[in-house]
Design a protein around this motif. Structure first.
Motif, mmCIF file in Angstrom:
data_model
loop_
_atom_site.group_PDB
_atom_site.id
_atom_site.type_symbol
_atom_site.label_atom_id
_atom_site.label_comp_id
_atom_site.label_asym_id
_atom_site.label_seq_id
_atom_site.Cartn_x
_atom_site.Cartn_y
_atom_site.Cartn_z
ATOM 1 N N GLN A 1 35.358 44.637 53.828
ATOM 2 C CA GLN A 1 36.912 45.036 54.029
ATOM 3 C C GLN A 1 37.827 44.184 54.878
ATOM 4 O OE1 GLN A 1 37.098 49.037 55.011
ATOM 5 N NE2 GLN A 1 39.318 49.435 54.526
ATOM 6 N N ALA A 2 37.371 43.679 55.647
ATOM 7 C CA ALA A 2 38.017 42.675 56.764
ATOM 8 C C ALA A 2 38.568 41.373 56.030
ATOM 9 C CB ALA A 2 37.281 42.203 57.878
ATOM 10 N N ASP A 3 37.309 41.047 55.285
ATOM 11 C CA ASP A 3 37.896 39.712 54.326
ATOM 12 C C ASP A 3 38.910 39.975 53.460
ATOM 13 O OD1 ASP A 3 36.136 38.077 55.805
ATOM 14 O OD2 ASP A 3 34.455 38.189 54.195
ATOM 15 N N PHE A 4 38.762 41.129 52.984
ATOM 16 C CA PHE A 4 39.696 41.466 51.593
ATOM 17 C C PHE A 4 41.313 41.901 52.387
ATOM 18 C CE2 PHE A 4 42.129 45.049 49.460
ATOM 19 C CZ PHE A 4 42.064 44.342 48.278
ATOM 20 N N ASN A 5 41.254 42.328 53.808
ATOM 21 C CA ASN A 5 42.447 42.438 54.368
ATOM 22 C C ASN A 5 43.119 41.325 54.927
ATOM 23 O OD1 ASN A 5 42.420 45.339 54.018
ATOM 24 N ND2 ASN A 5 41.179 45.661 55.725
ATOM 25 N N LYS A 6 42.228 40.286 54.969
ATOM 26 C CA LYS A 6 42.874 39.052 55.548
ATOM 27 C C LYS A 6 43.787 38.482 54.462
ATOM 28 C CE LYS A 6 39.335 37.616 58.885
ATOM 29 N NZ LYS A 6 38.315 36.656 59.011
ATOM 30 N N LYS A 7 43.130 38.456 53.272
ATOM 31 C CA LYS A 7 43.927 37.684 52.048
ATOM 32 C C LYS A 7 43.234 38.126 50.733
ATOM 33 C CE LYS A 7 45.791 33.516 50.504
ATOM 34 N NZ LYS A 7 45.822 31.778 50.794
ATOM 35 N N PRO A 8 44.022 39.242 50.347
ATOM 36 C CA PRO A 8 43.318 39.878 49.026
ATOM 37 C C PRO A 8 43.185 38.724 47.854
ATOM 38 C CG PRO A 8 44.967 41.366 49.910
ATOM 39 C CD PRO A 8 44.818 40.105 50.894
ATOM 40 N N SER A 9 44.313 37.934 47.864
ATOM 41 C CA SER A 9 44.230 37.039 46.599
ATOM 42 C C SER A 9 43.222 35.968 46.822
ATOM 43 C CB SER A 9 45.758 36.417 46.578
ATOM 44 O OG SER A 9 45.885 35.653 47.706
ATOM 45 N N ALA A 10 42.400 35.811 47.834
ATOM 46 C CA ALA A 10 41.340 34.668 48.008
ATOM 47 C C ALA A 10 40.145 35.420 47.538
ATOM 48 C CB ALA A 10 41.537 34.439 49.320
ATOM 49 N N VAL A 11 40.011 36.774 47.307
ATOM 50 C CA VAL A 11 38.743 37.144 46.880
ATOM 51 C C VAL A 11 38.532 36.930 45.448
ATOM 52 C CG1 VAL A 11 37.460 39.360 46.812
ATOM 53 C CG2 VAL A 11 38.926 38.921 48.741
ATOM 54 N N SER A 12 37.351 36.388 45.118
ATOM 55 C CA SER A 12 37.052 36.103 43.517
ATOM 56 C C SER A 12 37.100 37.352 42.789
ATOM 57 C CB SER A 12 35.651 35.373 43.530
ATOM 58 O OG SER A 12 34.737 36.326 43.451
ATOM 59 N N ALA B 1 34.933 38.258 40.555
ATOM 60 C CA ALA B 1 33.606 38.979 40.382
ATOM 61 C C ALA B 1 33.507 39.695 41.683
ATOM 62 C CB ALA B 1 32.728 37.878 40.475
ATOM 63 N N ALA B 2 33.508 39.225 43.109
ATOM 64 C CA ALA B 2 33.378 39.725 44.124
ATOM 65 C C ALA B 2 34.213 41.197 44.351
ATOM 66 C CB ALA B 2 33.866 38.902 45.526
ATOM 67 N N LEU B 3 35.545 41.058 43.876
ATOM 68 C CA LEU B 3 36.422 42.149 43.774
ATOM 69 C C LEU B 3 35.578 43.222 43.057
ATOM 70 C CD1 LEU B 3 39.358 42.781 45.016
ATOM 71 C CD2 LEU B 3 40.310 42.191 42.753
ATOM 72 N N CYS B 4 35.560 43.007 41.862
ATOM 73 C CA CYS B 4 34.963 44.055 40.795
ATOM 74 C C CYS B 4 33.500 44.653 41.308
ATOM 75 C CB CYS B 4 34.788 43.155 39.368
ATOM 76 S SG CYS B 4 36.103 43.109 38.485
ATOM 77 N N LYS B 5 32.687 43.797 41.899
ATOM 78 C CA LYS B 5 31.574 44.245 42.291
ATOM 79 C C LYS B 5 31.696 45.238 43.561
ATOM 80 C CE LYS B 5 26.788 43.145 42.910
ATOM 81 N NZ LYS B 5 25.644 42.282 43.171
ATOM 82 N N THR B 6 32.578 44.777 44.571
ATOM 83 C CA THR B 6 32.689 45.715 45.587
ATOM 84 C C THR B 6 33.412 46.800 45.319
ATOM 85 O OG1 THR B 6 32.952 43.531 47.098
ATOM 86 C CG2 THR B 6 33.705 45.696 47.806
ATOM 87 N N ALA B 7 34.023 46.778 44.350
ATOM 88 C CA ALA B 7 35.097 48.255 43.775
ATOM 89 C C ALA B 7 34.007 49.064 43.231
ATOM 90 C CB ALA B 7 36.279 47.887 42.915
ATOM 91 N N LEU B 8 33.069 48.445 42.588
ATOM 92 C CA LEU B 8 32.042 49.338 41.780
ATOM 93 C C LEU B 8 31.009 49.827 42.819
ATOM 94 C CD1 LEU B 8 31.618 47.441 38.654
ATOM 95 C CD2 LEU B 8 32.924 49.762 38.774
ATOM 96 N N GLU B 9 30.795 49.198 43.887
ATOM 97 C CA GLU B 9 29.662 49.613 44.630
ATOM 98 C C GLU B 9 30.037 50.491 46.067
ATOM 99 O OE1 GLU B 9 27.362 46.010 45.270
ATOM 100 O OE2 GLU B 9 26.766 46.137 43.032
ATOM 101 N N THR B 10 31.296 50.156 46.408
ATOM 102 C CA THR B 10 31.687 50.782 47.713
ATOM 103 C C THR B 10 31.674 52.367 47.612
ATOM 104 O OG1 THR B 10 33.373 50.658 49.537
ATOM 105 C CG2 THR B 10 34.268 50.841 47.242
#
Length: 142
Positions: free
Chosen positions: A26-37, A39-48
């Motif tokens: 969540q910290a990395d996402f909040n820093k710069k959401p556009s920097a998250v790939s 794949a990482a965005l989808c996987k995290t959204a499905l698993e959180t």
């Protein structure tokens, strides 16, 4: 041989862990959401398990023009690719171990039997068929 086996096992484990841990915090996402790939965005959204964080992730997924169905398919493909990669690494390791240990059977190296007539279908040094003179045909074998 042991070093090669251990290297292959370590490599397979590292690759599978790298593919399995392709998520974001969540910290990395909040820093710069556009920097998250994606794949990482989808996987995290499905698993959180955090609903607020999941809402932020889904919003970013939609902003990028993806649907959650596409995310599920992408994550499933990554898991299949990771499983295939691990399977290939394991099969390669097994083949290497068998090649070095002669676990496939077949002919033994010539150091085990020094004569010309190991089997009855072979020929001796004079060119005669070995037949019952072969080591295979004698009691106790070779």
């Amino acid at each position: 041989m042991k070093i090669t086996y251990l290297t292959r096992c370590f490599g397979a484990a590292a690759i599978s862990l790298a593919l399995a841990s392709c998520t974001t915090t969540q910290a990395d996402f909040n820093k710069k959401p556009s920097a998250v790939s994606k794949a990482a965005l989808c996987k995290t959204a499905l698993e959180t398990k955090d609903p607020a964080f999941q809402f932020q992730l889904v919003s970013e997924v939609n902003r990028r023009g993806l649907s959650m169905l596409e995310c599920e398919q992408m994550v499933a493909q990554q898991r299949q690719a990771a499983a295939a990669l691990v399977a290939v690494a394991l099969v390669g390791t097994a083949v290497a171990v068998c090649a070095n240990n002669n676990c496939g059977g077949g002919y033994y190296p010539s150091s085990y039997y020094q004569g010309n007539c190991r089997y009855d279908w072979q020929y001796d040094a004079a060119g005669h068929r070995c037949g019952r003179r072969s080591a295979w045909s004698r009691p106790g074998g070779y």
